[in-house]
Every structure is written in structure tokens, then in C-alpha cells.
Scaffold this active site. Sequence first.
Site, short mmCIF file in Angstrom:
data_model
loop_
_atom_site.label_atom_id
_atom_site.label_comp_id
_atom_site.label_asym_id
_atom_site.label_seq_id
_atom_site.Cartn_x
_atom_site.Cartn_y
_atom_site.Cartn_z
CE1 TYR A 59 1.65 -0.58 1.64
CE2 TYR A 59 -0.49 -1.19 2.54
CZ TYR A 59 0.89 -1.26 2.57
OH TYR A 59 1.51 -2.02 3.54
CD GLU A 101 4.64 -2.63 2.25
OE1 GLU A 101 5.87 -2.61 2.00
OE2 GLU A 101 4.13 -1.96 3.17
#
Length: 407
Positions: free
Chosen positions: A118, A206
Site C-alpha cells: 500500500y 492512493e
Amino acid sequence: MNIHEYQAKALLKGYGVAVPNGRVAFTPREAEDAALALGGAVWVVKSQIHAGGRGAGRFADDPNGKGGVRVVKSVSDVGSSAEQMLAHVLVTKQTGPAGREVKRVYVEEGCAIERELYLGMLIDRSTSRITVMASTEGGMEIEEVAAHTPEKILKVAIDPATGLQPFHARQLAFGLGLTGKQVKSATQFIANAYRAFVELDASIVEINPLVVTQQGDVIALDAKINFDDNALFRHPAIEALRDEAEEDAAELEAAKHGLNYVTLDGNIGCMVNGAGLAMATMDIIKLYGGEPANFLDVGGGATRERVATAFRLILRDPKVEGILVNIFGGIMRCDVIADGVVSAAREVDLRVPLVVRLEGTNVELGKQILRDSGLPILSADHLADAASKVVAAVKDKNHAVAATEAN
Ligand code: GDP
Ligand code: MN
């Protein structure tokens, strides 16, 4: 402002961020053509909606079927996957039960994933800095990771005077357990993504998942970018990516009239002047046991037309069972507000209780206009009085309906 995944990837690619090759398609036929043009033997067909959780999401007409992100191994499967997605409603954790209709799909070349990581960048208001977050728990919602295993999130706050430095990127890469060639690939990725964040005036970038391929490359399999609306005037090319079909119709219309409107889940519509007063009004509605249906700030210098538009917007929401107008007439005069409320209420055939609390310049004149209108408007003298009246009116109305149905 939000954009689609494929648009975010194209923007990031322009900054040298590694993304798989892909093409957008609006029909199953275009999806097949995209797969042929991309070549290879494995493709990923991805529903494009402004919401995450697509992989785990399900289509409303096929709840036991496959999700909104599918890995397929033939061109005809690309076509049939696109067919099952386009014009179908995808329900994910982020769309809520109503889901979102898929109007475009993204066809990407598949890649051999070794690890899913991530990477996120956002503006941390407590430090006033861009913070880069990375985690080994890729593919999962970062909120879940933060709630259960916060130690698995690495954070680096960037001093705006220096910008992101190579050591910041290395710290993250090593923290993710990357080795050898992967480290260089990751540090380049992070540096380029940071540059994109700053130059595009993003509020969030993101990448979830950020993957390490079996070849040791670090690439973005998913990409989400949110932009700072206040800086959009500097980026007409980004503004042009706006997909109005993905935005709340009422919020769009409000923005066109210079109104600040946000749809909420409750049943009491509010019209207030000033963001602070709007917050206080929502708080006090909750204090008296009600739930606001929206946040609406008509602004300091609203005209009669703007008030009428605001009123129509509130009433268009079928959840609204009562309305509270709470206006402090400073720059704005109470009689102007009263005029706007009365003309809008006449025009829309008001069928829900309306409580109005006016205070300030020309308050008596405003109240007189409301009284003379002959409309069933409940006048309130102060904030608590207004909130308790509207909550009670909505309850009474519901009791009356329940009683009628029982008979
Ligand atoms: P989201 O569910 O809306 O966040 O959509 P993502 O783009 O993150 O896709 C969901 C999942 O699909 C990812 O976590 C991956 O595991 C998988 N996925 C996405 N793209 C690819 C790909 O190119 N190859 C493979 N094998 N899996 C992929
Ligand atoms: Mn994702």
C-alpha cells in the site's frame, strides 16, 4: 474532485510513475479491441466507478457472480466480462446498497504479482505536511489496517521546504522489506508520485495495491487521486476529467448556484447562512434527537433567487420530512430571506413541516412576511426552540401517518 482510475493512471504515468498498459472502453466490442491492441495473454477488466472495493463488490443483478475486477485469459472473455459490467450496477462497500452503474471499463495487461503493498499520500492537518504512508498490507482497506494493526503503517512527514528527499523514499522502501532492484524501482515510484501530488494540487494519492512483480518492478495496480477543489482553477485539463454522472446531482446543481451543499442520511433538511452556523444547526438537531438530511450554507450575501434554489434543492430529496431554516441576518436581510422562502414554498407545494428561525437585520419585517404568506410555517425564536420544534413536527407527522395506515 474525484477522477476515474484510468485517468489517475494516465496522469501518474505522465510523471514517470510505473503503471500497466491499458485502454478504456465504453462497449464490449471496444474492450475486445483494447485487449487485441494491448496484446499478451492475460488481461484485467476493471469497472470504472468513483468508488473503491470493486474487486470484492458484486453486481446487483448477479449477487453470486464475479466482482468488478476480473482477470481473464482470452479476448472473448474480455468481451463477455465487459458485457457483464457495462450498464450494470456494481455494489461495493463504498457505494452503499444503491450501487453505481458502470459506464466504462478499463482493460489492462495482466501482471505477475509477487507482493501487494500500500502507498498513500495525503495532507496531514495536524502537522500541516504531506505525509507518505506505506504498508505491507496491500489490497486491504487502509482504515482496517489502521484500526487493527496500526504498527503496520509506516509514515513519513515531508517538510515542504525540502520536499521529498531520497532518504525518505529509501526509508519507506526498506520499511516495506524491499531488496535489491526492488528498492530502486520503489524509490523512483515514490519520488515521481510525490511530484505528481504536489504539481497536480492533489489532496490524496492512493495506490492500493502497489505491487512488486515477479520481475522485481514496483508498479501501481490501482490508483486513486482526489484534487483540492480550491486549486482546480489552475488545472483546466483536470477539471475536464470531471464525470458528472459520478457526482451527486444535487451537489452539482448547488455548486452551479454558488451554494455549499452536502447530502447526508437524515430526514431534516437545513438551510443556514454561514458554515459555522450550519454546523451548529446540525449539532443542535442531533442534540434534540433528529438527523440532518443535508448541510447547506447559502452564504453571506445570498439573494432571494438563491434562497429559492436552495429551498428547491432540499425539497427534491425524498428523505426530507421536515425543514429547518436558520438564518442570521447580518449582511443578509431577514425580509429577503423570508421572501425567498415564501416564493419557493408556494412554487413547490410544500408538504412537510417548515420551521423558520430568523434573527438580525429586519427580523420583524421578515416574520411579518412569513405570517402574511398564509403558509403553515412554524416560527421559532432561538436555535433550541427551532430544533425542538422541527424534531417534534417530524415525529408528529410520522405518528399521524402511522395512525392513518393502522386504520
Ligand atoms: P478495488 O477493489 O476497487 O480497490 O480495485 P483494485 O484495482 O485494487 O483491484 C482489486 C484487486 O484485483 C487487487 O487488489 C488485485 O489483487 C487484483 N488485480 C487488479 N489488477 C490486477 C492485475 O493486473 N493482475 C492481477 N493478477 N490481479 C489484479
Ligand atoms: Mn484498490
